[in-house]
Structures are given as structure tokens and as C-alpha cells.
Design an enzyme around this catalytic site. Sequence first.
Site, PDB file in Angstrom:
ATOM      1  CE1 TYR A  58      -1.895   5.192  -8.775  1.00 22.04           C
ATOM      2  CE2 TYR A  58      -1.768   2.809  -8.916  1.00 22.04           C
ATOM      3  CZ  TYR A  58      -2.152   3.947  -8.241  1.00 22.04           C
ATOM      4  OH  TYR A  58      -2.785   3.837  -7.025  1.00 22.04           O
ATOM      5  NE  ARG A 210       2.064   8.631  -0.306  1.00 18.76           N
ATOM      6  CZ  ARG A 210       1.367   8.518  -1.437  1.00 18.76           C
ATOM      7  NH1 ARG A 210       1.971   8.129  -2.531  1.00 18.76           N
ATOM      8  NH2 ARG A 210       0.076   8.791  -1.463  1.00 18.76           N
TER       9      ARG A 210
HETATM   10  N1  LIG Z   1      -5.792   4.598  -3.649  1.00 15.01           N
HETATM   11  C1  LIG Z   1      -4.848   5.515  -3.621  1.00 15.01           C
HETATM   12  O1  LIG Z   1      -5.109   6.718  -3.624  1.00 15.01           O
HETATM   13  C2  LIG Z   1      -3.401   5.083  -3.593  1.00 15.01           C
HETATM   14  C3  LIG Z   1      -2.393   6.010  -3.262  1.00 15.01           C
HETATM   15  C4  LIG Z   1      -1.073   5.560  -3.224  1.00 15.01           C
HETATM   16  C5  LIG Z   1      -0.773   4.231  -3.495  1.00 15.01           C
HETATM   17  N2  LIG Z   1      -1.768   3.360  -3.823  1.00 15.01           N
HETATM   18  C6  LIG Z   1      -1.488   1.931  -4.096  1.00 15.01           C
HETATM   19  O2  LIG Z   1      -0.863   1.370  -2.962  1.00 15.01           O
HETATM   20  C7  LIG Z   1       0.356   0.743  -3.341  1.00 15.01           C
HETATM   21  C8  LIG Z   1       1.365   0.817  -2.206  1.00 15.01           C
HETATM   22  O3  LIG Z   1       1.564   2.127  -1.764  1.00 15.01           O
HETATM   23  P1  LIG Z   1       2.913   2.934  -2.040  1.00 15.01           P
HETATM   24  O4  LIG Z   1       3.687   2.247  -3.088  1.00 15.01           O
HETATM   25  O5  LIG Z   1       2.506   4.342  -2.204  1.00 15.01           O
HETATM   26  O6  LIG Z   1       3.680   2.909  -0.660  1.00 15.01           O
HETATM   27  P2  LIG Z   1       4.296   1.800   0.314  1.00 15.01           P
HETATM   28  O7  LIG Z   1       3.850   0.459  -0.080  1.00 15.01           O
HETATM   29  O8  LIG Z   1       4.013   2.282   1.670  1.00 15.01           O
HETATM   30  O9  LIG Z   1       5.872   1.983   0.062  1.00 15.01           O
HETATM   31  C9  LIG Z   1       6.448   1.768  -1.191  1.00 15.01           C
HETATM   32  C10 LIG Z   1       7.894   2.239  -1.117  1.00 15.01           C
HETATM   33  O10 LIG Z   1       8.615   1.462  -0.169  1.00 15.01           O
HETATM   34  C11 LIG Z   1       9.718   0.806  -0.797  1.00 15.01           C
HETATM   35  N3  LIG Z   1       9.793  -0.529  -0.188  1.00 15.01           N
HETATM   36  C12 LIG Z   1       8.888  -1.543  -0.328  1.00 15.01           C
HETATM   37  N4  LIG Z   1       9.237  -2.595   0.424  1.00 15.01           N
HETATM   38  C13 LIG Z   1      10.390  -2.259   1.046  1.00 15.01           C
HETATM   39  C14 LIG Z   1      11.237  -2.921   1.958  1.00 15.01           C
HETATM   40  N5  LIG Z   1      10.965  -4.152   2.380  1.00 15.01           N
HETATM   41  N6  LIG Z   1      12.346  -2.279   2.398  1.00 15.01           N
HETATM   42  C15 LIG Z   1      12.642  -1.016   1.998  1.00 15.01           C
HETATM   43  N7  LIG Z   1      11.855  -0.334   1.130  1.00 15.01           N
HETATM   44  C16 LIG Z   1      10.749  -0.942   0.668  1.00 15.01           C
HETATM   45  C17 LIG Z   1       9.417   0.814  -2.265  1.00 15.01           C
HETATM   46  O11 LIG Z   1      10.592   0.868  -3.043  1.00 15.01           O
HETATM   47  P3  LIG Z   1      10.919  -0.260  -4.169  1.00 15.01           P
HETATM   48  O12 LIG Z   1       9.810  -0.264  -5.145  1.00 15.01           O
HETATM   49  O13 LIG Z   1      12.184   0.265  -4.745  1.00 15.01           O
HETATM   50  O14 LIG Z   1      11.073  -1.539  -3.411  1.00 15.01           O
HETATM   51  C18 LIG Z   1       8.634   2.115  -2.433  1.00 15.01           C
HETATM   52  O15 LIG Z   1       9.530   3.205  -2.521  1.00 15.01           O
HETATM   53  C19 LIG Z   1       0.778   1.492  -4.613  1.00 15.01           C
HETATM   54  O16 LIG Z   1       1.682   0.739  -5.395  1.00 15.01           O
HETATM   55  C20 LIG Z   1      -0.553   1.704  -5.285  1.00 15.01           C
HETATM   56  O17 LIG Z   1      -0.941   0.544  -6.006  1.00 15.01           O
HETATM   57  C21 LIG Z   1      -3.073   3.775  -3.853  1.00 15.01           C
END
Ligand SMILES: NC(=O)c1ccc[n+]([C@@H]2O[C@H](COP(=O)([O-])OP(=O)(O)OC[C@H]3O[C@@H](n4cnc5c(N)ncnc54)[C@H](OP(=O)(O)O)[C@@H]3O)[C@@H](O)[C@H]2O)c1
Length: 334
Positions: A58, A210
Site C-alpha cells: 500500500y 470499495r
Molecule cells: N487482502 C486484500 O487483497 C485487500 C484488498 C483490498 C483491501 N484490503 C483491505 O481492506 C480494507 C477495506 O477495504 P477497502 O478500503 O478496499 O474497501 P471498503 O472498506 O469496502 O470501502 C472503502 C471506501 O468506502 C468509503 N467509505 C467508508 N465508510 C463509508 C461510509 N460510512 N459512507 C460512505 N463511504 C464510506 C471510503 O472512503 P473514505 O476513506 O473517504 O471514508 C473508501 O472509499 C482496506 O483498507 C485494506 O486494508 C485488502
Amino acid sequence: MTLPTAPLGTNGPVVGIQGLGCMGMSEFYGPTDTAEALATLDAALDLGVTLFDTADVYGSGHNEELIGPFVRANRDRVVLATKFAIERRADDPHYRGIRNDPAYIRAAVDASLQRLGIDVIDLYYMHRRDPAVPLAESVGAMAELVQAGKVRHLGLSEVTGDELREAHAVHPIAALQSEWSLFSRDVERTAVPAAAELGVAFVPYSPLGRGFLTGAFAAADQLSADDYRRYLPRFSGDNAADNAALIAPIQKIAAERGASAAQVALAWVHQQAQVHGLTVVPIPGTRKRTRLAENTAAAALTLTAAELAELDPIAGQVAGNRYADMTFTSAGRE
Ligand SMILES: NC(=O)c1ccc[n+]([C@@H]2O[C@H](COP(=O)([O-])OP(=O)(O)OC[C@H]3O[C@@H](n4cnc5c(N)ncnc54)[C@H](OP(=O)(O)O)[C@@H]3O)[C@@H](O)[C@H]2O)c1
């Protein structure tokens, strides 16, 4: 409200049942207000969030360096999870290689420890599986890191049920981290049943699709030019509009319950623990304190059987795969 807790795996750390994904604080989802992101880390601990998720990939190490001071300042309360396996090159920003060989793992853990500024990683994941390297060899190398005191517990990401069983026979696996949400349910085929059978905790990543499941998107052109989601099939072209239409039942239930769409989407993920009989600790990502509070409160929202039934068909109607190239996902090997 403070979050309830649960152990990750049979002998793993006890964590608040919702963690915080830190990825977006460094890369992928558009510009970040760093001061607000760092304040979000502190606010998370206050709400009972203890599992903080990062990876060496990241921001090419930036994310580990960013959260390192917070981890060090709260070392006895934070359960720090990071990952290896996705190699990048400074001279080619688009290059991604998958590395599971023991020499790479040994170098990667030392680099992560140095960037984080800590002596031991609480949970160390293999981020992606390279089928060219025997799994027992990779997990054996990870187990040696436990014996050497560099890592406390092991995890895997995007492995199939059979791969999880094979790895768990080499060394106990505390957590399986894979994509699981109202939009992404392929893990229910083999990974979820295997985790339930072995007592491995499931850590759903991208539990808000996401961001899509929050109702925030209708078209890819809403995303900034450098936003990684522009390259994901679900956020592209006609798919974006088709998928936005699928959010309607989530928004309807949210309105009826006085909740947000994000809370309904997260409550659904939490309730998969009862549906499938395993520990589920989603790690929604946010860089904002207000959203963190909203997301954490979702752990206290219980959907009714009728509401769960109403949400059930959504995943089957989603247009586009989770990634443009599914080769290195668990679904790509099932
Ligand atoms: N193992 C893997 O391959 C892998 C792949 C992807 C991700 N990950 C991990 O999983 C974590 C979470 O996944 P993700 O970040 O991809 O997706 P997610 O949690 O599904 O969604 C994150 C997105 O949603 C927004 N968001 C969060 N809460 C919100 C709310 N209450 N209302 C409106 N928008 C909201 C965030 O924006 P803001 O930040 O602007 O709030 C961001 O754009 C990552 O941070 C990472 O640590 C792991």
C-alpha cells in the site's frame, strides 16, 4: 458504545469485531487528508477497534510508515496486521509481481518491521498466492518467522478452501482475509466453509464494496483521475450504472431502520458469522472520523430474516468481476 471482541483463530489475538482498513490512507481511493486520517486511527481505538490492517504494497511502504508512529504509541492495544507477496518496482509504477518464495518472505518481513518501527508483527498475511511455489514451502517460511519472534500469528488472503486446509496443516492459520460483501460472495463456495471447519477467523476486506455499497457512486467519472477503482470492472462503463441500481434495497432497509446504507451493508457482513458459524471481523476502510463512527455502530445493527432475504439476490446480479484480472484471486483457482 464499545465494540464486542472475538479471538482470531484458536490461539490468535482477541480483537474488536470490526477492524480498520488503512489502505486508502496512502493510495488507491483518491486524495487523502493525512491529519484527518491519523485522527481516525486514534478515534478507532477509542471506539474499541483494535485490528489495524495494512500491507507492504500500500503506497509501496508508505502506509506502514504512516501508521507506524500510531502503532508504536499504542503498542499494547493495537493488533497490527500487514502482508507480503505483491512486489512492486520503483522504475515501473504499473509492475506487480507475486512472490511467495522463502527468501522473498524473509526479506519482506524485515522491511515491514523496519518501516513500522516495531519488533514483532501481530498478524502476518500472505497477500496473494503464487501457485508456482508449493504452499507448504511458503507457510513453512512464515512459521519460521513465528519461531524467530518476528511474527505472532499467520494469515492468508485470497486462498481457496483446499489451500486453507493445506496451509493450516503446516502451521495454525489465525485469519483468512478475502473480499466478502453484499456484492462479492464467491468466498462462500469453498473458503468460508473451510474457515468455519478449521476455526479460522474470516476477515472480510472491501466489506463496503470499495465504497459502492454506501450509495456513493453512480458513474466512474465521479472518481478522481488517479482513483484505482476506475480500472475495476464494477466501476466502469455501463456496469457502474447497472450496479448503482442494485443498491436500492439496501437504501430502502436503511431508511426503514434509521441507518445508513453503509451500516446495512456492514451489518449484513457481521451477520454472516451466525449464518456460516465462524468468527467474522470485517475491516472497512475509511479516512474520516465521522464515517468510522458510523461504520462501528453498524456492529450493533441486527437485520431481520426478512431483510436478509431481501438482500440475498444482490450479489447474483452484480455486473463485472471483482478485479479486471481474476488470476490471483481464490475464485481464479477454484
Ligand atoms: N487482502 C486484500 O487483497 C485487500 C484488498 C483490498 C483491501 N484490503 C483491505 O481492506 C480494507 C477495506 O477495504 P477497502 O478500503 O478496499 O474497501 P471498503 O472498506 O469496502 O470501502 C472503502 C471506501 O468506502 C468509503 N467509505 C467508508 N465508510 C463509508 C461510509 N460510512 N459512507 C460512505 N463511504 C464510506 C471510503 O472512503 P473514505 O476513506 O473517504 O471514508 C473508501 O472509499 C482496506 O483498507 C485494506 O486494508 C485488502
